[in-house]
Design a protein around this motif. Structure first.
Motif, PDB file in Angstrom:
ATOM      1  N   LEU A  91      34.494  21.717 -10.637  1.00 15.01           N
ATOM      2  CA  LEU A  91      34.220  22.350  -9.355  1.00 15.01           C
ATOM      3  C   LEU A  91      32.858  21.876  -8.867  1.00 15.01           C
ATOM      4  O   LEU A  91      31.855  21.994  -9.591  1.00 15.01           O
ATOM      5  N   ALA A  92      32.820  21.322  -7.658  1.00 16.91           N
ATOM      6  CA  ALA A  92      31.567  20.853  -7.063  1.00 16.91           C
ATOM      7  C   ALA A  92      31.248  21.740  -5.870  1.00 16.91           C
ATOM      8  O   ALA A  92      32.125  22.005  -5.035  1.00 16.91           O
ATOM      9  N   PHE A  93      30.006  22.203  -5.800  1.00 11.35           N
ATOM     10  CA  PHE A  93      29.585  23.058  -4.695  1.00 11.35           C
ATOM     11  C   PHE A  93      28.579  22.284  -3.847  1.00 11.35           C
ATOM     12  O   PHE A  93      27.577  21.774  -4.356  1.00 11.35           O
ATOM     13  N   LEU A  94      28.885  22.204  -2.559  1.00 10.14           N
ATOM     14  CA  LEU A  94      28.054  21.442  -1.637  1.00 10.14           C
ATOM     15  C   LEU A  94      27.806  22.286  -0.402  1.00 10.14           C
ATOM     16  O   LEU A  94      28.751  22.790   0.219  1.00 10.14           O
ATOM     17  N   ASN A  95      26.526  22.465  -0.055  1.00 12.28           N
ATOM     18  CA  ASN A  95      26.215  23.189   1.181  1.00 12.28           C
ATOM     19  C   ASN A  95      26.823  22.451   2.378  1.00 12.28           C
ATOM     20  O   ASN A  95      26.854  21.209   2.398  1.00 12.28           O
ATOM     21  N   ASN A  96      27.237  23.206   3.358  1.00 13.48           N
ATOM     22  CA  ASN A  96      27.837  22.557   4.527  1.00 13.48           C
ATOM     23  C   ASN A  96      26.795  21.797   5.342  1.00 13.48           C
ATOM     24  O   ASN A  96      27.146  20.958   6.177  1.00 13.48           O
ATOM     25  N   ASP A  97      25.485  22.061   5.108  1.00 13.56           N
ATOM     26  CA  ASP A  97      24.435  21.310   5.803  1.00 13.56           C
ATOM     27  C   ASP A  97      23.827  20.258   4.882  1.00 13.56           C
ATOM     28  O   ASP A  97      22.669  19.889   5.008  1.00 13.56           O
ATOM     29  N   ALA A  98      24.643  19.767   3.931  1.00 12.52           N
ATOM     30  CA  ALA A  98      24.206  18.711   3.012  1.00 12.52           C
ATOM     31  C   ALA A  98      25.180  17.547   3.098  1.00 12.52           C
ATOM     32  O   ALA A  98      26.318  17.691   3.534  1.00 12.52           O
ATOM     33  N   ARG A  99      24.714  16.380   2.655  1.00 14.55           N
ATOM     34  CA  ARG A  99      25.597  15.209   2.614  1.00 14.55           C
ATOM     35  C   ARG A  99      25.435  14.541   1.260  1.00 14.55           C
ATOM     36  O   ARG A  99      24.333  14.458   0.707  1.00 14.55           O
ATOM     37  N   GLU A 215      20.946  10.651 -10.977  1.00 13.31           N
ATOM     38  CA  GLU A 215      21.784   9.681 -10.277  1.00 13.31           C
ATOM     39  C   GLU A 215      22.784  10.353  -9.340  1.00 13.31           C
ATOM     40  O   GLU A 215      23.362   9.709  -8.471  1.00 13.31           O
ATOM     41  N   SER A 216      23.015  11.658  -9.546  1.00 12.05           N
ATOM     42  CA  SER A 216      23.900  12.427  -8.663  1.00 12.05           C
ATOM     43  C   SER A 216      23.037  13.002  -7.543  1.00 12.05           C
ATOM     44  O   SER A 216      22.341  14.001  -7.729  1.00 12.05           O
ATOM     45  N   ILE A 217      23.065  12.369  -6.371  1.00 12.64           N
ATOM     46  CA  ILE A 217      22.107  12.682  -5.302  1.00 12.64           C
ATOM     47  C   ILE A 217      22.824  13.268  -4.094  1.00 12.64           C
ATOM     48  O   ILE A 217      23.926  12.843  -3.728  1.00 12.64           O
ATOM     49  N   ALA A 218      22.181  14.256  -3.484  1.00 14.55           N
ATOM     50  CA  ALA A 218      22.644  14.806  -2.204  1.00 14.55           C
ATOM     51  C   ALA A 218      21.427  14.998  -1.307  1.00 14.55           C
ATOM     52  O   ALA A 218      20.278  15.055  -1.778  1.00 14.55           O
ATOM     53  N   TYR A 219      21.691  15.105  -0.007  1.00 12.09           N
ATOM     54  CA  TYR A 219      20.621  15.247   0.982  1.00 12.09           C
ATOM     55  C   TYR A 219      20.885  16.534   1.775  1.00 12.09           C
ATOM     56  O   TYR A 219      22.019  16.804   2.175  1.00 12.09           O
ATOM     57  N   HIS A 220      19.823  17.311   2.002  1.00 14.48           N
ATOM     58  CA  HIS A 220      20.008  18.674   2.498  1.00 14.48           C
ATOM     59  C   HIS A 220      19.078  18.967   3.674  1.00 14.48           C
ATOM     60  O   HIS A 220      17.880  18.693   3.611  1.00 14.48           O
TER      61      HIS A 220
END
Length: 827
Positions: A91-99, A215-220
């Motif tokens: 399960l991966a959780f990602l904010n809707n204002d993140a990419r 290495e697992s990167i997201a932008y918020h």
């Protein structure tokens, strides 16, 4: 939550609340990640926005699973709702204002694949432009507020180092589905803020690791959704949920120490934010008593309201705390390094900081209890192929790692492998290298000859635990039998001296059975360790020596490949297979077993016997004479490679279940001698683990267990006829086999490692030096041997006379001397 999932599938969950435009951008970027689309599921929870969000999302991403909630459940409840509909193993959780970055998913899944102990992955999160830090690590203040070190700063070298953390940020993180379900998901009562802190803390308490993977990167876009509301609302949730997080997850001792000052600090923080003088109501203050109200900002009330709502949450929190504390496997002391800096005030201003200092000075809230540092030493290799001593040492480290900081050192080869403790190798005799570990440790647990190899261990003032589950001096009586008499004498005497030194030096000892314990109590008595001081400390002497048998894993064995049946030449898929687990040593009796199998094969052509280990994984342990003799006997009887088979090497530890699960019964035969009497045949535990009926020779402690509990058949030593009949019954009597397997299922629960090593775990919760070694006696306090002189002769008589004079007076001494003279001269 459903228990059905698709292996390898990653389910990304986004929660939308009045932010459809941001959500659509995030969805577009998800389709661009470097991950197979067939292994990707995207679940969007439309969280009661009461606008056109659902239609926008459906139009932009018809391939996504859209879950519509009639009400706003917050991030916690919305994420749980999405997880319940998801089908992925991860399960991966990602904010809707993140990419997400291209490797956001693949890097996280690779981390999961590297270790089964990793329960969650925390992504590196940067700002939208990728220049500044949003999340590269986790911290927790003493008053319960999770924080993100370096937030708003440029990434540094530490940002690129993978490590375990207390929690990940809910804006970009991954959790194994099985672990998420074990945790019950996010605590929906938190609604939003610190639900990720609470989840991560609970995950660590259960013994799972939360791995930061850079290495697992997201932008918020920082707080894109929460920023639409008043700041006081965020303050309210932060204050309330920080107290809730503390209450749920801290152990009783720590909670008693910090909860009251944490609540008081919320009040001081609220007053300071409103720049209010709380002394206004003092009788001595100049205030208009006719004025019954005063104007305060919502920022002041947010903290006060947060405390009150924390009280409202208590019925839920009490139940939640009971579950967390009753199931926790890791101590607060062990997790303390993951908290980072406790002393982070989280607000500024003179008024607040003065109050903060007053609270931290008045209460021990900044006390940082350190986990006990435990050094475990084994002489055997650590790797894919391991023998009994290394298996035992590894499981000691594994059990102790939940509450202590543990380093496992081998004096042989070390293969890189994942573990919840540190691993190292030291060359035998390299005391310079060993001294670094001795200096680091609070307690040292060792096996075998380590005390003879390192002067720093022999002289250490640290607490010492000797694991004497293998009576090496009795073992040498058999192992050295083939040597010239002088060499045999030296080998036995050297082993006896080494063991005596362990028994004299140890503060606590472990053996493998009650029979061994009785034997070692006699040896301890001969060495002077059983004395008034040790007896006063514990008249059962369990604090000096206790039983910690070899154990087995609670994880049942799983057959992953064909190892023997239909693979090994001569062993068919439907043959009846007897397994000799473990090594083949001179003190065993394979000859009687081979003769029995040869005899049985005359009437039962499908019987097969496989010797699992002939070449020990420790290169310093040579192949023993009995191996060649056994092969020769099988050849002479005409059953070699037809009914009797020998493995040419050693089965890897993680592969042994495949051999065990293909067997129909386990066997162990030995001669009748003193080594047998006090041995603990660890191979029997593998038979228990795999549910195998057993045929064993009488004489050791496990034979008593097999007979008493109906786990198989016990036969006299060197009785070919009785052994032949027992093998036939264990292989072909279906009713007997079924009863044995049922009994094995019941008995093996007593031998799980957590139960087997419970005395060691309990000792480590409050480790102490032995009463007789560091008690009131100055000579013993120095750590010297108690055998300081002859136990007879004039000197001894003079010492006794002084003792009786001091204890009983002159008349008693004269009487004892007279009786001694009459006894000596026959009068």
């Amino acid at each position: 939550m459903t228990l059905q999932y698709t292996p390898g599938l990653v389910s990304v969950i986004l929660v939308n609340f009045r932010g459809a435009d941001d959500t659509v951008v995030a969805l577009e970027r998800l389709r661009q990640v470097d991950w197979p689309l067939e292994a990707l599921e995207v679940v969007v929870v439309e969280n009661g926005s009461a606008d056109d969000s659902a239609s926008k999302i459906r139009a932009a991403a018809p391939w996504a699973v859209l879950v519509e909630s009639p009400a706003n459940l917050g991030f916690a409840g919305g994420s749980n709702l999405g997880a319940a509909r998801a089908k992925g193993e991860y399960l991966a959780f990602l904010n809707n204002d993140a990419r997400p970055d291209a490797k956001w998913i693949s890097a996280a899944v690779s981390a999961f694949a590297s270790s089964e102990g990793i329960g969650a992955v925390a992504s590196k999160v940067l700002d939208w432009d990728g220049r500044l830090v949003d999340f590269v690590g986790a911290g927790l203040t003493w008053f319960g507020m999770g924080y993100k070190p370096l937030v708003g700063a440029k990434p540094d070298k530490h940002s690129d180092q993978a490590r375990d953390v207390l929690f990940g940020t809910g804006s970009a993180m991954f959790v194994r589905r099985s672990v998420f379900e074990e945790l019950g998901g996010f605590d929906k009562e938190f609604f939003m803020f610190f639900e990720d802190v609470d989840l991560g803390w609970r995950l660590n308490l259960l013994g799972w690791r939360f791995r930061y993977v850079p290495e697992s990167i997201a932008y918020h876009r920082h707080h894109g959704a929460a920023g639409k509301f008043g700041e006081y609302r965020e303050t309210y949730f932060l204050e309330r949920n920080a107290l809730a997080t503390l209450y749920k997850n801290l152990d009783a001792e720590s909670l008693d120490r910090v909860l009251a000052p944490a609540i008081a600090l919320v009040v001081r923080r609220s007053i300071a934010k409103g720049e209010i003088d709380s002394g206004t109501f003092d009788y001595r203050a100049d205030d208009d008593d006719r004025r019954q109200s005063m104007q305060v900002s919502k920022s002041v009330l947010a903290g006060i309201f947060g405390i009150d709502q924390y009280i409202e949450m208590l019925p839920h929190l009490v139940a939640a705390r009971e579950k967390v504390q009753s199931t926790r496997r890791v101590s607060d002391r062990k997790l303390r390094p993951l908290f980072g800096r406790l002393d982070v005030p989280a607000f500024g201003g003179r008024q607040y900081l003065d109050g903060y200092d007053s609270l931290t000075n008045a209460f021990d809230v900044l006390e940082e209890p350190r986990a006990t540092r435990v050094l475990i030493v084994t002489g055997d290799p650590l790797g894919a192929q391991v023998a009994g001593p290394a298996i035992r040492a590894w499981n000691m480290a594994d059990q102790l790692a939940a509450e202590n900081e543990v380093t496992l050192v081998t004096l042989s080869s070390l293969e890189p492998q994942d573990a919840p403790f540190s691993l190292a190798a030291v060359r035998p005799g390299d005391d310079h290298a060993f001294r670094r570990f001795e200096s680091w440790a609070d307690v040292i647990v060792f096996q075998g000859h380590a005390i003879a190899l390192f002067p720093s261990l022999r002289k250490t003032r640290k607490i010492v635990v000797a694991d004497v589950y293998d009576p090496i001096h009795l073992e040498q009586l058999e192992q050295g039998r083939e040597l010239p008499r002088g060499a045999w004498d030296r080998q036995v005497s050297d082993a006896t001296a080494v063991l005596n030194e362990q028994l004299e030096r140890a503060d606590f000892l472990l053996c493998a059975s009650e029979r061994q314990r009785h034997f070692f109590l006699g040896q301890l008595a001969a060495l002077g360790r059983i004395n008034p001081e040790s007896y006063l400390a514990d008249n059962d002497l369990r604090k000096l020596i206790d039983v910690a048998p070899f154990g087995l894993s609670r994880t049942p064995p799983v057959h992953t490949r064909d190892a023997l049946r239909g693979v090994a030449p001569g062993i068919g898929s439907n043959d009846k297979l007897l397994l000799w687990g473990g090594g083949l040593y001179n003190w065993f009796d394979p000859h009687t077993l081979i003769r029995a199998v040869a005899e049985l094969s005359e009437t039962r052509s499908d019987v097969r016997l496989f010797f699992q280990g002939t070449k020990h994984p420790n290169p310093h342990v040579p192949e023993m004479r009995i191996v060649a003799e056994s092969r020769a006997l099988a050849a002479d009887l005409g059953v070699l490679d037809s009914a009797v088979f020998f493995n040419e090497a050693w089965v890897a530890f993680d592969d042994r279940q495949n051999y065990l699960l293909e067997a129909d019964a386990g066997v162990s035969t030995h001669h009748a001698h003193i080594e047998t009497t006090f041995s603990f045949r660890t191979r029997i535990l593998d038979y228990l683990w795999a549910g195998l009926p057993m045929v064993v020779t009488e004489g050791d402690s496990f034979a008593d267990l097999v007979e008493a509990e109906g786990l198989g058949i016990v036969v006299p030593p060197q009785d070919v006829r009785a052994l032949t009949a027992a093998l036939e019954k264990a292989l072909y009597d279906k009713e007997f086999i079924a009863q044995c397997r049922a009994n094995v299922e019941r008995v093996r629960q007593s031998f799980y490692w957590d139960r087997a090593l419970a005395p060691l775990v309990e000792f480590m919760r409050s480790p102490s030096r032995a009463a007789d070694r560091f008690g009131t006696n100055p000579e013993r306090a120095a750590g010297g041997s108690r055998r300081t002189g002859k136990s007879y002769g004039f000197g001894r008589d003079f010492q006794l006379a002084l003792l009786h004079l001091r204890e009983s007076g002159l008349r008693a001494v004269i009487g004892k001397v007279a009786r001694r003279l009459r006894s000596r001269f026959g009068r």
